[in-house]
Scaffold this motif. Structure first.
Motif, PDB file in Angstrom:
ATOM      1  N   HIS A  13      73.247   2.299  28.824  1.00  0.00           N
ATOM      2  CA  HIS A  13      73.889   1.243  29.693  1.00  0.00           C
ATOM      3  C   HIS A  13      72.787   0.110  29.642  1.00  0.00           C
ATOM      4  N   ASP A  14      71.468   0.455  29.994  1.00  0.00           N
ATOM      5  CA  ASP A  14      70.358  -0.698  30.068  1.00  0.00           C
ATOM      6  C   ASP A  14      70.178  -1.287  28.662  1.00  0.00           C
ATOM      7  N   GLU A  15      70.256  -0.650  27.667  1.00  0.00           N
ATOM      8  CA  GLU A  15      69.991  -1.169  26.429  1.00  0.00           C
ATOM      9  C   GLU A  15      71.143  -2.274  25.780  1.00  0.00           C
ATOM     10  N   ALA A  16      72.375  -1.686  26.184  1.00  0.00           N
ATOM     11  CA  ALA A  16      73.766  -2.524  25.676  1.00  0.00           C
ATOM     12  C   ALA A  16      73.614  -3.698  26.680  1.00  0.00           C
ATOM     13  N   ARG A  17      73.184  -3.673  28.039  1.00  0.00           N
ATOM     14  CA  ARG A  17      73.472  -4.912  28.835  1.00  0.00           C
ATOM     15  C   ARG A  17      72.338  -5.960  28.339  1.00  0.00           C
ATOM     16  N   LEU A  18      71.131  -5.498  27.910  1.00  0.00           N
ATOM     17  CA  LEU A  18      69.891  -6.204  27.557  1.00  0.00           C
ATOM     18  C   LEU A  18      70.344  -7.020  26.194  1.00  0.00           C
ATOM     19  N   SER A  19      70.669  -6.077  25.206  1.00  0.00           N
ATOM     20  CA  SER A  19      71.288  -6.691  23.744  1.00  0.00           C
ATOM     21  C   SER A  19      72.233  -7.460  24.044  1.00  0.00           C
ATOM     22  N   ALA A  20      73.338  -7.174  24.710  1.00  0.00           N
ATOM     23  CA  ALA A  20      74.379  -8.071  24.712  1.00  0.00           C
ATOM     24  C   ALA A  20      74.053  -9.580  25.425  1.00  0.00           C
ATOM     25  N   ARG A  21      73.265  -9.467  26.319  1.00  0.00           N
ATOM     26  CA  ARG A  21      72.667 -10.828  27.134  1.00  0.00           C
ATOM     27  C   ARG A  21      71.855 -11.662  26.128  1.00  0.00           C
ATOM     28  N   LEU A  22      71.189 -10.772  25.044  1.00  0.00           N
ATOM     29  CA  LEU A  22      70.397 -11.581  24.475  1.00  0.00           C
ATOM     30  C   LEU A  22      70.833 -12.215  23.013  1.00  0.00           C
ATOM     31  N   SER A  23      72.172 -11.712  22.880  1.00  0.00           N
ATOM     32  CA  SER A  23      72.859 -11.854  21.681  1.00  0.00           C
ATOM     33  C   SER A  23      73.294 -13.303  21.361  1.00  0.00           C
ATOM     34  N   ARG A  24      73.429 -14.100  22.399  1.00  0.00           N
ATOM     35  CA  ARG A  24      73.957 -15.156  22.195  1.00  0.00           C
ATOM     36  C   ARG A  24      75.360 -15.258  21.604  1.00  0.00           C
ATOM     37  N   GLY A  25      76.143 -14.281  21.912  1.00  0.00           N
ATOM     38  CA  GLY A  25      77.576 -14.198  21.404  1.00  0.00           C
ATOM     39  C   GLY A  25      77.767 -13.608  20.181  1.00  0.00           C
ATOM     40  N   SER A  26      76.528 -13.127  19.713  1.00  0.00           N
ATOM     41  CA  SER A  26      76.804 -12.618  18.052  1.00  0.00           C
ATOM     42  C   SER A  26      76.389 -11.213  18.110  1.00  0.00           C
ATOM     43  N   ILE A  27      77.679 -10.583  17.619  1.00  0.00           N
ATOM     44  CA  ILE A  27      77.703  -8.935  17.709  1.00  0.00           C
ATOM     45  C   ILE A  27      76.567  -8.718  16.658  1.00  0.00           C
ATOM     46  N   GLN A  28      76.392  -9.183  15.649  1.00  0.00           N
ATOM     47  CA  GLN A  28      75.487  -8.875  14.490  1.00  0.00           C
ATOM     48  C   GLN A  28      74.123  -8.806  15.036  1.00  0.00           C
ATOM     49  N   ARG A  29      73.683  -9.688  15.968  1.00  0.00           N
ATOM     50  CA  ARG A  29      72.411 -10.015  16.512  1.00  0.00           C
ATOM     51  C   ARG A  29      72.140  -8.996  17.554  1.00  0.00           C
ATOM     52  N   ALA A  30      73.318  -8.627  18.441  1.00  0.00           N
ATOM     53  CA  ALA A  30      73.097  -7.606  19.450  1.00  0.00           C
ATOM     54  C   ALA A  30      72.880  -6.017  18.653  1.00  0.00           C
ATOM     55  N   VAL A  31      73.569  -5.969  17.636  1.00  0.00           N
ATOM     56  CA  VAL A  31      73.651  -4.703  17.021  1.00  0.00           C
ATOM     57  C   VAL A  31      72.204  -4.360  16.391  1.00  0.00           C
ATOM     58  N   SER A  32      71.624  -5.425  15.655  1.00  0.00           N
ATOM     59  CA  SER A  32      70.465  -5.318  14.987  1.00  0.00           C
ATOM     60  C   SER A  32      69.388  -5.244  16.001  1.00  0.00           C
ATOM     61  N   LEU A  33      69.464  -5.453  17.300  1.00  0.00           N
ATOM     62  CA  LEU A  33      68.170  -5.663  18.025  1.00  0.00           C
ATOM     63  C   LEU A  33      67.583  -4.420  18.176  1.00  0.00           C
ATOM     64  N   ASN A  34      66.391  -4.258  17.758  1.00  0.00           N
ATOM     65  CA  ASN A  34      65.577  -2.811  18.154  1.00  0.00           C
ATOM     66  C   ASN A  34      65.018  -3.182  19.610  1.00  0.00           C
ATOM     67  N   VAL A  35      65.380  -2.672  20.440  1.00  0.00           N
ATOM     68  CA  VAL A  35      65.283  -2.916  21.850  1.00  0.00           C
ATOM     69  C   VAL A  35      63.880  -2.584  22.182  1.00  0.00           C
ATOM     70  N   LYS A  36      63.346  -1.312  21.573  1.00  0.00           N
ATOM     71  CA  LYS A  36      61.773  -0.898  22.120  1.00  0.00           C
ATOM     72  C   LYS A  36      60.782  -2.061  21.495  1.00  0.00           C
ATOM     73  N   LYS A  37      61.151  -2.240  20.110  1.00  0.00           N
ATOM     74  CA  LYS A  37      60.135  -3.341  19.484  1.00  0.00           C
ATOM     75  C   LYS A  37      60.389  -4.667  20.004  1.00  0.00           C
ATOM     76  N   PHE A  38      61.513  -4.934  20.291  1.00  0.00           N
ATOM     77  CA  PHE A  38      61.715  -6.368  21.222  1.00  0.00           C
ATOM     78  C   PHE A  38      60.909  -6.499  22.453  1.00  0.00           C
ATOM     79  N   ARG A  39      61.044  -5.401  23.043  1.00  0.00           N
ATOM     80  CA  ARG A  39      60.379  -5.529  24.295  1.00  0.00           C
ATOM     81  C   ARG A  39      58.815  -5.320  24.411  1.00  0.00           C
ATOM     82  N   GLN A  40      58.308  -4.935  23.157  1.00  0.00           N
ATOM     83  CA  GLN A  40      56.810  -5.054  22.910  1.00  0.00           C
ATOM     84  C   GLN A  40      56.338  -6.480  22.621  1.00  0.00           C
TER      85      GLN A  40
END
Ligand SMILES: [Zn+2]
Length: 346
Positions: A200-227
């Motif tokens: 749930h957490d990752e889906a929410r964060l990725s969706a919010r950061l995707s700026r409407g791009s499903i591709q960007r949301a899918v390819s976001l590596n949440v752990k690396k992104f957080r670092q």
């Protein structure tokens, strides 16, 4: 089926109607931001048209035409010659022209032109997709224009682009245009959660950061992104709260070292999204609208110390820096200047 693609429901209605009424135009231009599914839609439109068991303007997804047209083997990105031709799916009437590096070659468009003049092998028409059509150079654009001016009777050409203004106006005017909107945050969040096993957490964060791009949301590596984002959050905290120039210069050096260099632009994007969140709260926006939801508390705290005008000035500085990246500026000097400028204006 269109229903399998996330978002842009109004486009789905238009495309279904085109298929059901057998009115698919000879040339279509699909425009909208990167990563929101334009190519998927173009392929699905072609598939719906050649499907052997169409249901209400939709491809059945199971017949041999559907399965073969869905199967593409894209060539190695380094194989320049392979991109000088139409890349066919396993169905002989559906093919793609795609850029090699940043260019669509005139050879590929000439090959498309000759293929488009052949009668279909199996279906009632042939379909060619030119992906990222803005990457056509002048000779390629002129070659395509010639084909669009005398469209072969049994071929359709679909162009996709996020930069329609970069196309020749004469190409644009010969295509029927379909505009795609960014996919809603909720639709992306649900898709990530239900279909891709995001938490749930990752889906929410990725969706919010995707700026409407499903591709960007899918390819976001949440752990690396957080670092990486932690680093940018330190930059922001150092600028707003501590005004700690030494810490900022240290971070600037880190961002430019061998390990992090390739993420430089991504880091700028992240810093910008954090600044935007702080700015949003500082002008009284509801904290629910914060994109970086998981660090909302820290951002709200920072918003108490920063001035909205300084924050929007930083965003402009980052935009300027990003534009200058294409002219080979010294990134280290530029990020030093950006960070030091931020402490001066916080
Ligand atoms: Zn089918």
């Amino acid at each position: 089926m269109f229903s399998r693609i996330v978002g842009n429901d109004s486009v789905k209605i238009i495309l279904r109607r085109l298929i059901a009424n057998q009115r698919v135009p000879a040339s279509l231009l699909l425009t909208g931001d990167d990563g929101i599914g334009k190519k998927l839609f173009a392929l699905e439109l072609a598939r719906s048209a050649i499907c052997l068991a169409q249901i209400d303007g939709e491809a059945c997804g199971n017949c041999s035409a559907c399965t073969r047209s869905a199967s593409f083997t894209m060539p190695d990105p380094e194989d320049r010659d392979a991109y000088k031709r139409v890349i066919f799916s396993s169905h002989p009437d559906v093919g793609i022209v795609a850029p090699y590096k940043r260019n669509i070659s005139v050879d590929a468009i000439r090959h498309l032109e000759s293929e488009a003049n052949f009668r279909p092998y199996e279906a009632s028409a042939r379909f060619f997709i030119i992906d990222e059509a803005d990457k056509m150079n002048d000779p390629a654009s002129n070659a395509l224009l010639k084909t669009l001016e005398e469209p072969p009777e049994t071929s359709h050409i679909f162009l996709t682009t996020s930069r329609p203004d970069s196309l020749l106006p004469t190409i644009r005017s010969r295509c029927q245009v379909i505009r795609f909107a960014p996919v809603s945050t909720t639709a992306i969040e649900e898709y990530l959660f239900h279909h891709l096993a995001f938490s749930h957490d990752e889906a929410r964060l990725s969706a919010r950061l995707s700026r409407g791009s499903i591709q960007r949301a899918v390819s976001l590596n949440v752990k690396k992104f957080r670092q990486r984002r932690d680093k940018m959050l330190r930059v922001l905290t150092s600028a707003i709260d501590a005004r700690d120039q030494v810490e900022l210069l240290k971070t600037s050096e880190e961002l430019n070292d061998a390990k992090n260099k390739e993420h430089f632009e991504e880091n700028l994007d992240t810093l910008q999204s954090l600044i935007h969140d702080v700015w949003l709260v500082s002008i009284g926006g509801h904290p629910d609208r914060i994109a970086n939801t998981d660090v909302a508390d820290q951002l709200i705290k920072l918003a108490q110390w920063a001035s909205p005008s300084a924050l929007s000035a930083w965003v402009n500085e980052i935009n300027l820096l990003r534009e200058n990246l294409s002219v080979n500026i010294n990134r280290k000097i530029a990020s030093d200047a950006l960070f030091i400028g931020m402490t001066a204006r916080a």
